[in-house]
Write an enzyme that holds these catalytic residues in place. Structure first.
Site, PDB file in Angstrom:
ATOM      1  N   GLY A 144      19.027 -22.893  42.344  1.00 12.10           N
ATOM      2  CA  GLY A 144      18.251 -23.339  41.112  1.00 12.10           C
ATOM      3  C   GLY A 144      19.209 -23.527  40.098  1.00 12.10           C
ATOM      4  O   GLY A 144      18.836 -23.540  38.718  1.00 12.10           O
TER       5      GLY A 144
ATOM      6  N   GLU B 294      20.588 -29.320  37.166  1.00 12.16           N
ATOM      7  CA  GLU B 294      19.356 -29.668  36.324  1.00 12.16           C
ATOM      8  C   GLU B 294      18.667 -30.620  37.093  1.00 12.16           C
ATOM      9  O   GLU B 294      18.879 -30.906  38.222  1.00 12.16           O
ATOM     10  CB  GLU B 294      20.167 -30.806  35.464  1.00 12.16           C
ATOM     11  CG  GLU B 294      21.185 -30.161  34.285  1.00 12.16           C
ATOM     12  CD  GLU B 294      20.335 -29.809  33.087  1.00 12.16           C
ATOM     13  OE1 GLU B 294      19.323 -30.356  32.696  1.00 12.16           O
ATOM     14  OE2 GLU B 294      20.953 -28.727  32.448  1.00 12.16           O
TER      15      GLU B 294
ATOM     16  N   LYS C 279      20.938 -29.949  23.913  1.00 15.09           N
ATOM     17  CA  LYS C 279      22.351 -30.601  23.687  1.00 15.09           C
ATOM     18  C   LYS C 279      22.556 -31.784  23.925  1.00 15.09           C
ATOM     19  O   LYS C 279      23.072 -33.033  23.152  1.00 15.09           O
ATOM     20  CB  LYS C 279      23.320 -30.141  24.872  1.00 15.09           C
ATOM     21  CG  LYS C 279      22.984 -30.036  26.394  1.00 15.09           C
ATOM     22  CD  LYS C 279      22.572 -28.882  27.059  1.00 15.09           C
ATOM     23  CE  LYS C 279      21.857 -29.359  28.592  1.00 15.09           C
ATOM     24  NZ  LYS C 279      21.843 -28.356  29.041  1.00 15.09           N
TER      25      LYS C 279
ATOM     26  N   THR D 293      11.528 -21.978  31.446  1.00 17.39           N
ATOM     27  CA  THR D 293      12.255 -20.753  31.540  1.00 17.39           C
ATOM     28  C   THR D 293      12.749 -19.995  30.506  1.00 17.39           C
ATOM     29  O   THR D 293      12.567 -18.860  30.170  1.00 17.39           O
ATOM     30  CB  THR D 293      13.311 -21.135  32.427  1.00 17.39           C
ATOM     31  OG1 THR D 293      13.098 -21.975  33.858  1.00 17.39           O
ATOM     32  CG2 THR D 293      14.261 -20.076  32.979  1.00 17.39           C
TER      33      THR D 293
ATOM     34  N   LYS E 145      27.962 -31.553  25.560  1.00 14.92           N
ATOM     35  CA  LYS E 145      28.282 -30.367  24.989  1.00 14.92           C
ATOM     36  C   LYS E 145      29.622 -30.546  24.428  1.00 14.92           C
ATOM     37  O   LYS E 145      30.003 -29.809  23.485  1.00 14.92           O
ATOM     38  CB  LYS E 145      28.623 -28.951  26.354  1.00 14.92           C
ATOM     39  CG  LYS E 145      27.350 -28.821  26.735  1.00 14.92           C
ATOM     40  CD  LYS E 145      27.117 -27.914  27.898  1.00 14.92           C
ATOM     41  CE  LYS E 145      25.681 -27.520  28.419  1.00 14.92           C
ATOM     42  NZ  LYS E 145      25.673 -27.043  29.947  1.00 14.92           N
TER      43      LYS E 145
ATOM     44  N   GLY F 120      20.563 -19.932  32.567  1.00 11.70           N
ATOM     45  CA  GLY F 120      19.706 -18.789  32.778  1.00 11.70           C
ATOM     46  C   GLY F 120      18.720 -18.301  31.885  1.00 11.70           C
ATOM     47  O   GLY F 120      19.132 -18.524  30.535  1.00 11.70           O
TER      48      GLY F 120
ATOM     49  N   GLU G 267      22.824 -22.547  18.800  1.00 10.08           N
ATOM     50  CA  GLU G 267      23.907 -21.754  19.731  1.00 10.08           C
ATOM     51  C   GLU G 267      23.498 -21.701  21.133  1.00 10.08           C
ATOM     52  O   GLU G 267      24.554 -21.826  21.726  1.00 10.08           O
ATOM     53  CB  GLU G 267      23.649 -20.362  19.307  1.00 10.08           C
ATOM     54  CG  GLU G 267      24.580 -19.346  19.801  1.00 10.08           C
ATOM     55  CD  GLU G 267      25.913 -19.493  19.535  1.00 10.08           C
ATOM     56  OE1 GLU G 267      26.387 -19.323  18.112  1.00 10.08           O
ATOM     57  OE2 GLU G 267      26.765 -20.028  20.202  1.00 10.08           O
TER      58      GLU G 267
HETATM   59  N1  HSE Z   1      22.885 -27.709  33.835  1.00 12.00           N
HETATM   60  C1  HSE Z   1      23.505 -26.813  33.099  1.00 12.00           C
HETATM   61  C2  HSE Z   1      24.776 -26.165  33.990  1.00 12.00           C
HETATM   62  C3  HSE Z   1      22.892 -25.561  32.294  1.00 12.00           C
HETATM   63  O1  HSE Z   1      24.793 -26.254  35.057  1.00 12.00           O
HETATM   64  O2  HSE Z   1      25.494 -25.363  33.052  1.00 12.00           O
HETATM   65  C4  HSE Z   1      22.281 -25.938  31.057  1.00 12.00           C
HETATM   66  O3  HSE Z   1      23.245 -26.426  30.115  1.00 12.00           O
END
Ligand code: HSE
Length: 435
Positions: A187, A190, A105, A13, A205, A302, A129
């Site tokens: 969608g 993860e 991450k 993606t 994160k 996204g 980033e």
């Molecule tokens: N799975 C993560 C979220 C997105 O739901 O924020 C990618 O870091």
């Protein structure tokens, strides 16, 4: 006019978004850089040539290890995700004199020390980033825009899946399992939804945010991590009654060198800016000693938002390369030599206000018994809600405490659980009112 050449590892993606941006904005990017930015190759096992994306068979390879050391490659963009081969390929690329951009991450949270040290040793850049907050430019902000200040606290809504689920529970009255199914249908979650809903993605994160904000290395096991699967519609409704909204927050505070690092559902005042961050949006609220509070908001995942963050790193590096700049800056905003290891405050020592929910027998003296255990534990009650009658003669009792130490709260809850007038396990949610 020597072009800067990019190798892409993984064309899922986000990778496809990077290819689209490089193609769509080719002339604009060349104007910005003064030299063309070119795609040197894409390593992806299942990718097919695509005229729409400008991906010819010649650009596609299965041999990522050969691609990352090719002499015509300047920047390696790692979008494979996962631990291996991503880690080995990044190290190989750095050692071969390539700058690296990654959105990984989990890898950086777990192996950041090795990877950042390897980049520093090789004099190469590592851009990340896209690893936190998707399209929200939070890495640069902490490393550069806020560099002159001392950061005191970071509060992040950094998992869009959890935020979407909690938003659905708050706005539509959905129960957790319904909201999770909907998030999966959209969608958002993860591949392994546990990473999101158990708080691990947010903890990864948070490790990166702590390193940038406080110059201290932190690993995921050091972060107290709780997810949102135990939050009920009743908690959402009582939170509302108390003037709070429940969010999964990644929280870091610097208490004069002792770092609080925790991810858990948190009640925050409904009037606070973070409470209004709905759905898949992310926001990071930072309190700096000199600057005060600032907030950064946008789409945390996204294709195109994340690809934009990847491209920001590619461009920064390409600019340095085309200007002939030698050694790169410090990726984390501190040289590795001055980086410390986070001294994490034990969760038991953390001070918080708490929301408590008990299922109690509806008979005289029950409230008094609960209050008395809390009182003996040094926990002061700020308010109580008790309404209606539940099933089998039990009633929900809701309490809000004043600030208490987590150790004392846990001990008192264990005692309350043993009262024969209280059924089930008492629920608690931490409150952050003064953020
Ligand atoms: N799975 C993560 C979220 C997105 O739901 O924020 C990618 O870091």
């Amino acid at each position: 006019m020597k072009p800067v050449r990019v190798a892409l590892l993984g064309c899922g993606t986000v990778g496809e978004g990077v290819v689209k941006l490089m193609r769509r904005n080719a002339a604009l990017l060349e104007r910005k850089l003064g030299v063309p930015l070119e795609l040197a190759g894409v390593a992806d096992r299942s990718l097919r040539p695509s005229a729409a994306l400008g991906l010819t068979a010649k650009l596609i390879t299965r041999d990522a290890a050969a691609l990352v050391v090719r002499p015509d490659v300047d920047i390696v963009v790692e979008l494979f995700g996962g631990r291996e081969p991503a880690r080995a390929l990044i190290l190989k690329a750095l050692a071969a004199g390539k700058d690296v951009v990654t959105a990984n991450k989990a890898l950086l949270a777990e192996h950041g020390e090795q990877i950042f040290a390897a980049a520093a040793k090789a004099g190469m850049a590592i851009g990340f980033e896209a690893s936190v907050g998707g399209g929200v430019p939070i890495i640069r902000t902490l490393r550069e825009a806020l560099a002159g200040d001392r950061q005191r606290a970071v509060y992040g809504i950094v998992n869009g899946t959890c935020n979407s689920i909690l938003t659905m529970m708050t706005e539509q009255g959905a129960e957790f399992s319904q909201a999770l199914a909907e998030a999966q249908r959209m969608g958002l979650a993860e591949a392994n939804p546990a990473l999101d809903i158990e708080g691990h993605d947010a903890a990864h994160k948070l490790c990166l945010l702590v390193t940038l904000a406080f110059g201290a290395l932190l690993k995921p096991p050091q972060v107290h991590t709780e997810g949102i699967s135990h939050i009920t519609q009743a908690d959402i409704a009582y939170a509302r009654e108390l003037g709070f909204t429940i969010k999964l927050l990644a929280i870091a505070k610097d208490d004069d060198g002792a770092i609080e690092a925790r991810v858990h559902p948190t009640m925050i005042p409904t009037r606070h800016l973070l409470a209004g961050v709905a759905g898949a949006f992310n926001a990071i609220y930072i309190h700096g000693e000199a600057l005060g509070s600032t907030m950064y908001f946008g789409l945390g995942a996204g294709q195109m938002p994340t690809a934009t963050a990847v491209m920001a790193d590619v461009l920064e590096i390409a600019r340095a390369r085309s200007a002939g700049a030698g050694a790169r800056g410090h990726a984390l905003g501190y040289p590795m030599a001055s980086m410390t290891r986070a001294r994490v405050k034990p969760m038991d020592d953390v001070l918080c206000e708490y929301y408590l929910r008990f299922e109690a027998r509806d008979k005289p003296g029950v409230l008094g018994a609960i209050a008395s255990v809390l009182g003996r534990g040094g926990i002061s009650i700020a308010s109580v809600i008790q309404q209606g009658r539940g099933m089998e003669g039990t009633v929900p009792v809701i309490m809000r405490t004043h600030e208490a130490r987590e150790r004392n709260l846990k001990r008192a809850l264990a005692r309350i659980r043993r009262l024969d007038t209280v059924s089930g396990t008492p629920a608690f949610i931490r409150i952050e009112e003064r953020l």
